[in-house]
Design a protein around this motif. Structure first.
Motif, mmCIF file in Angstrom:
data_model
loop_
_atom_site.group_PDB
_atom_site.id
_atom_site.type_symbol
_atom_site.label_atom_id
_atom_site.label_comp_id
_atom_site.label_asym_id
_atom_site.label_seq_id
_atom_site.Cartn_x
_atom_site.Cartn_y
_atom_site.Cartn_z
ATOM 1 N N GLU A 114 0.818 -1.211 0.000
ATOM 2 C CA GLU A 114 0.000 0.000 0.000
ATOM 3 C C GLU A 114 0.854 1.265 0.000
ATOM 4 N N GLU B 40 -3.570 7.348 3.787
ATOM 5 C CA GLU B 40 -3.700 7.918 2.444
ATOM 6 C C GLU B 40 -4.585 9.156 2.436
ATOM 7 N N ALA B 41 -5.658 9.153 3.211
ATOM 8 C CA ALA B 41 -6.544 10.320 3.273
ATOM 9 C C ALA B 41 -5.799 11.528 3.809
ATOM 10 N N SER C 165 -5.928 3.329 4.582
ATOM 11 C CA SER C 165 -6.820 4.302 3.944
ATOM 12 C C SER C 165 -6.829 5.615 4.724
ATOM 13 N N ASP C 166 -6.674 5.559 6.056
ATOM 14 C CA ASP C 166 -6.588 6.776 6.867
ATOM 15 C C ASP C 166 -5.287 7.524 6.579
#
Length: 180
Positions: A43, A173-174, A170-171
């Motif tokens: 990721e 990346e945000a 995902s956090d």
């Protein structure tokens, strides 16, 4: 002192001043090749490919302090990452992130963003239980607790966030996307 006053050594031992990354969004992460979180490399590389042209730099600092899960030489670690995850982001020299021999960069990062817990969920609880056995007072220090702790640095050099290993990528990346 700002983040740009620090430097790290790359896998070949060359000095890399963080001033070289001024104006970029940085994601600084202590990594290990034999950890349950090693899949984060996939990721991280996806994020690097997606945002690098827009100003993201990932600084990978292999560290063997947590369960000796980063064995091998710098060359072996680099080969593992390239072969298994096709990583293209810069990999630094294997270094300590806590203790007497910690990188000064990590002392700075930890002074800017303290440990605030592992979050919710099964993995967070498992890590909490495990770390408590090693250090019952671990929650009261800013030390790095395990492999794949991530610091996000904004373009102006301020440390914007600290993500513990169980935090969803995902956090991370945000947060990066917001700063890009």
């Amino acid at each position: 002192m700002t983040i740009y006053d620090y430097s790290v050594r790359d896998a070949q031992g060359n000095d890399v001043p963080l001033k070289n990354y001024e104006g970029k969004v940085l994601l600084i992460v202590n990594t290990a090749t034999k950890c349950g979180f090693t899949l984060h490399y996939k990721e991280l590389e996806q994020m690097y490919e997606k945002y690098h042209a827009q100003g993201l730099e990932i600084i990978d600092v292999p560290c063997n302090q947590f369960g000796e899960q980063a064995p091998g030489t710098n060359e072996q670690i680099s080969e593992f990452c390239t072969l298994n995850y096709n990583t293209k982001f810069p990999q630094m020299k294997k270094s300590d992130v806590n203790g007497t021999n910690e990188l000064p960069l990590y002392a700075y990062l930890k002074s800017q963003k303290q440990f605030e817990g592992f979050g919710e969920g099964k993995t967070a609880q498992m890590l909490d239980d495990f770390i408590k056995k090693i250090n019952p007072d671990y929650k009261n220090t800013s030390d790095i607790k395990w492999n794949f702790t991530k610091f996000v640095v904004a373009r102006d050099g301020t440390v914007a966030a600290r993500f513990e290993p169980p935090a969803p990528m995902s956090d991370v990346e945000a947060c990066v996307a917001k700063l890009i």
